[in-house]
Design an enzyme around this catalytic site. Structure first.
Site, PDB file in Angstrom:
ATOM      1  N   GLN A  74       7.246  -3.176 -17.058  1.00  0.00           N
ATOM      2  CA  GLN A  74       6.439  -3.033 -15.851  1.00  0.00           C
ATOM      3  C   GLN A  74       5.540  -1.799 -15.959  1.00  0.00           C
ATOM      4  O   GLN A  74       5.926  -0.699 -15.585  1.00  0.00           O
ATOM      5  CB  GLN A  74       7.330  -2.932 -14.612  1.00  0.00           C
ATOM      6  CG  GLN A  74       6.539  -3.021 -13.344  1.00  0.00           C
ATOM      7  CD  GLN A  74       7.408  -3.329 -12.151  1.00  0.00           C
ATOM      8  OE1 GLN A  74       8.627  -3.316 -12.201  1.00  0.00           O
ATOM      9  NE2 GLN A  74       6.769  -3.609 -11.039  1.00  0.00           N
ATOM     10  N   PHE A  75       4.317  -2.021 -16.462  1.00  0.00           N
ATOM     11  CA  PHE A  75       3.388  -0.916 -16.663  1.00  0.00           C
ATOM     12  C   PHE A  75       3.015  -0.221 -15.362  1.00  0.00           C
ATOM     13  O   PHE A  75       2.652   0.952 -15.355  1.00  0.00           O
ATOM     14  CB  PHE A  75       2.130  -1.377 -17.408  1.00  0.00           C
ATOM     15  CG  PHE A  75       1.109  -2.050 -16.543  1.00  0.00           C
ATOM     16  CD1 PHE A  75       0.072  -1.325 -15.966  1.00  0.00           C
ATOM     17  CD2 PHE A  75       1.176  -3.413 -16.291  1.00  0.00           C
ATOM     18  CE1 PHE A  75      -0.872  -1.945 -15.166  1.00  0.00           C
ATOM     19  CE2 PHE A  75       0.238  -4.035 -15.495  1.00  0.00           C
ATOM     20  CZ  PHE A  75      -0.794  -3.296 -14.928  1.00  0.00           C
ATOM     21  N   THR A  76       3.148  -0.907 -14.246  1.00  0.00           N
ATOM     22  CA  THR A  76       2.734  -0.320 -12.970  1.00  0.00           C
ATOM     23  C   THR A  76       3.567   0.892 -12.581  1.00  0.00           C
ATOM     24  O   THR A  76       3.153   1.678 -11.725  1.00  0.00           O
ATOM     25  CB  THR A  76       2.775  -1.364 -11.831  1.00  0.00           C
ATOM     26  OG1 THR A  76       4.103  -1.859 -11.695  1.00  0.00           O
ATOM     27  CG2 THR A  76       1.816  -2.511 -12.123  1.00  0.00           C
TER      28      THR A  76
END
Length: 145
Positions: A74-76
């Site tokens: 999850q890059f966010t």
């Protein structure tokens, strides 16, 4: 590297109509974000933290109990919201850098004897979880040095 680690009674990840990863019972859901600065030392630290965190029932760890782990990239998690209303993603590693790091964390957890399930890197995923407690912690490696 940054991870949100939740103690869950159940968790699964779906891509389209297919469940691609699901815990067979209670365990840990790990949402994992990789930064531009992460290296092998960060991987080792994250693997150790996830496997040895004493956040399961009776203050036990996944290593002690054999609890399964679901890892979802999850890059966010690397979004910076300090300025304005739109997050900056500049600290998040691009996919071609982040994917092997996520795979290294998964491999490291498996090397420690844990049963690990995953999402699909880069896919639009729906994550379902039932938080136990609720109990969720933020784990970060040192980051920029």
């Amino acid at each position: 590297m940054r991870a949100v680690v939740s103690r869950v009674t159940e968790a699964s990840v779906t891509v389209g109509d297919e469940v691609v990863g699901a815990l067979p019972g209670p365990g840990l859901l790990v949402l994992l974000g990789v930064s531009n600065d992460d290296d092998e030392a960060d991987v080792d630290t994250m693997v150790r933290k996830i496997s040895d965190l004493r956040i399961l029932r009776d203050e036990r760890s996944a290593s002690e109990t054999g609890a399964p782990v679901l890892v979802v990239s999850q890059f966010t998690l690397l979004g910076n919201t300090a300025k304005g209303r739109r997050p900056s993603w500049s600290a998040a590693a691009p996919g071609e850098v982040a994917e092997p790091v996520v795979e290294a964390v998964v491999r490291g957890l498996r090397d420690r004897g844990l049963e690990v399930f995953t999402g699909v890197f880069g896919a639009m995923m729906q994550v379902h979880s039932v938080n136990d407690g609720p109990f969720t912690v933020l784990v970060e490696t040192p980051g920029p040095r």
